[in-house]
Design an enzyme around this catalytic site. Structure first.
Site, mmCIF file in Angstrom:
data_model
loop_
_atom_site.group_PDB
_atom_site.id
_atom_site.type_symbol
_atom_site.label_atom_id
_atom_site.label_comp_id
_atom_site.label_asym_id
_atom_site.label_seq_id
_atom_site.Cartn_x
_atom_site.Cartn_y
_atom_site.Cartn_z
ATOM 1 C CB VAL A 180 -4.965 16.922 11.370
ATOM 2 C CG1 VAL A 180 -4.316 17.951 10.453
ATOM 3 C CG2 VAL A 180 -6.062 17.588 12.194
ATOM 4 C CG ASP A 181 -0.744 13.026 10.925
ATOM 5 O OD1 ASP A 181 -0.204 13.999 10.371
ATOM 6 O OD2 ASP A 181 -0.318 12.527 11.973
ATOM 7 C CB VAL A 182 -6.517 10.576 8.238
ATOM 8 C CG1 VAL A 182 -7.404 9.939 7.161
ATOM 9 C CG2 VAL A 182 -5.985 9.491 9.173
ATOM 10 N N GLY A 185 -2.974 13.296 4.366
ATOM 11 C CA GLY A 185 -2.624 12.193 3.479
ATOM 12 C C GLY A 185 -3.582 12.074 2.311
#
Length: 395
Positions: A180-182, A185
């Site tokens: 989810v961070d990726v 981003g």
């Protein structure tokens, strides 16, 4: 934008690529923001990474390490120039404002409201610099979810991603990377590129907001659509697909082979190669909806046929017949496969002989290769260079 040649001279690094001349003030840390800014740096932007005196949290996320540096930090911080600032110190705060004044883009993932007392919040900096693009990343938005901590695991759990990951009879499972961070981003980088394009048209900057929860829901694509558009309740299917069959790993005589059939024609070819053409004519398996309705029986019948040969023997036969299939690799195997295909998955960031091995930028440009001339910076490593640049004429 600043003249790319002038930036190259000031920072002793080639500034070329689609974003050459763009300056990014990177006030983000951990993963989503740094991943976005690394992509921008790879594309030629000058990224000034501003850290607290203690450094980005991921500098301490170890093991594993390379030398004394966290490989987590190394994974998302190449091609950047770093300095440490304490916003509670008046001189350091003044430096932060000078960096923002030089920037085309500011990226931050502070808790909503945390930057206001320093005058570095989006409203304040955009009032002073109307052409500035501010990208803010949060966990759950700036409204009712503003106080919720923005960690990937929480977003995977809250979004429902974990509810569709894992074995049907097992517990919900997180993805093996902070996906989810990726996603957030990537969304931030795309939004920044869109805002830069819009600024070329009308000269105005804007604020971009990306949150982990919405990024996760967007990344759930067909699973989220099933809920919103059809009221379905997706659950865990292990390695199977909710809409396609066969589309999962299968046991062979000596290991695992992944088969990904996307249509009836491919299924017919699969059955022919396996010596079971009758399955393609069976009403229970002749169409995708029928195969989905009888997926467990189909899996057993296909496994019985596949067990007659090793995976390495089946793969070329199926590939030649137009049936999508492939190995089930570990990460090292995935890197070796990419190398064998000529995709050059690993590059070195920094000087030859003294650089840091890293995964290459995922995009190829016909205009020229991406530069990897700057290794991930040490804490406060580029302070003097950045301060000298700030002391020059901004024109």
């Amino acid at each position: 934008m600043i003249d790319a040649a002038a930036l190259s001279r000031a920072f002793d690094r080639p500034m070329r690529g689609p974003l050459a001349g763009v300056v990014v003030a990177d006030f983000s840390r951990v993963l989503a923001g740094p991943y976005a800014t690394m992509l921008l740096a790879d594309m030629g932007a000058l990224v000034v990474k501003v850290e607290s005196p203690g450094g980005d949290d991921t500098r301490q996320w170890r093991q594993p390490v390379r030398g004394d540096e966290s490989t987590y930090f190394l994974s998302v911080n190449r091609n950047k120039f770093a300095l440490s600032l304490d916003f509670a110190d008046a001189d350091d705060l003044a430096i932060a404002h000078r960096i923002v004044a030089r920037a085309d883009v500011m990226v931050e993932n502070f808790r909503p409201g945390a930057l206001e007392r320093f005058g570095l919040d989006a409203a304040s900096v955009r009032a002073r610099h109307p052409s500035l693009i501010v990208a803010s990343l949060t966990g759950f938005g700036r409204g009712a979810g503003a106080d919720l901590p923005g960690y990937d695991l929480l977003a995977q759990a809250a979004s429902g991603l974990m509810s569709v990951t894992g074995d049907p009879d097992g517990p919900p499972t997180k993805v093996g990377v902070a996906v989810v961070d990726v996603l957030a981003g990537l969304h931030a980088a795309v939004g920044i590129l869109g805002a830069l394009h819009a600024r070329e048209r009308d000269g105005a900057g804007q604020r971009i907001e990306v949150d982990l929860l919405t990024s996760a829901l967007s990344g759930l694509v067909n699973q989220a659509s099933a809920v919103i558009a059809a009221g379905a309740s997706p659950g865990r299917l292990g390695n199977a697909h909710p809409s396609l069959a066969p589309y999962e790993p299968f046991a062979t005589a000596d290991g695992t082979l992944v088969i990904a059939v996307g249509n009836d024609r491919q299924f017919a070819h699969l059955c022919r190669v396996l010596g079971t053409p009758v399955l393609a004519e069976d009403p229970r398996f002749a169409t995708m909806p029928a195969r989905n309705a009888h997926r467990e029986l189909l899996h057993a019948l296909l496994t019985e046929a596949l067990r007659s040969r090793p995976a390495a023997a089946w793969a070329p036969l199926l590939t030649d017949a137009g049936v999508p299939c492939g190995p089930l690799n570990d990460i090292a195997g995935g890197i070796r496969m990419a190398e064998g295909l000529g995709l050059e998955p690993a590059v070195t960031a920094g000087p030859k002989g003294d650089g840091v091995p890293t995964v290459r930028h995922p995009i190829r440009y016909s205009s020229g290769p991406v530069d990897y001339t700057k290794a991930p910076p040490g804490l406060d490593a580029d302070r003097e260079r950045i301060l000298r640049w700030l002391a020059t004429d901004p024109a």
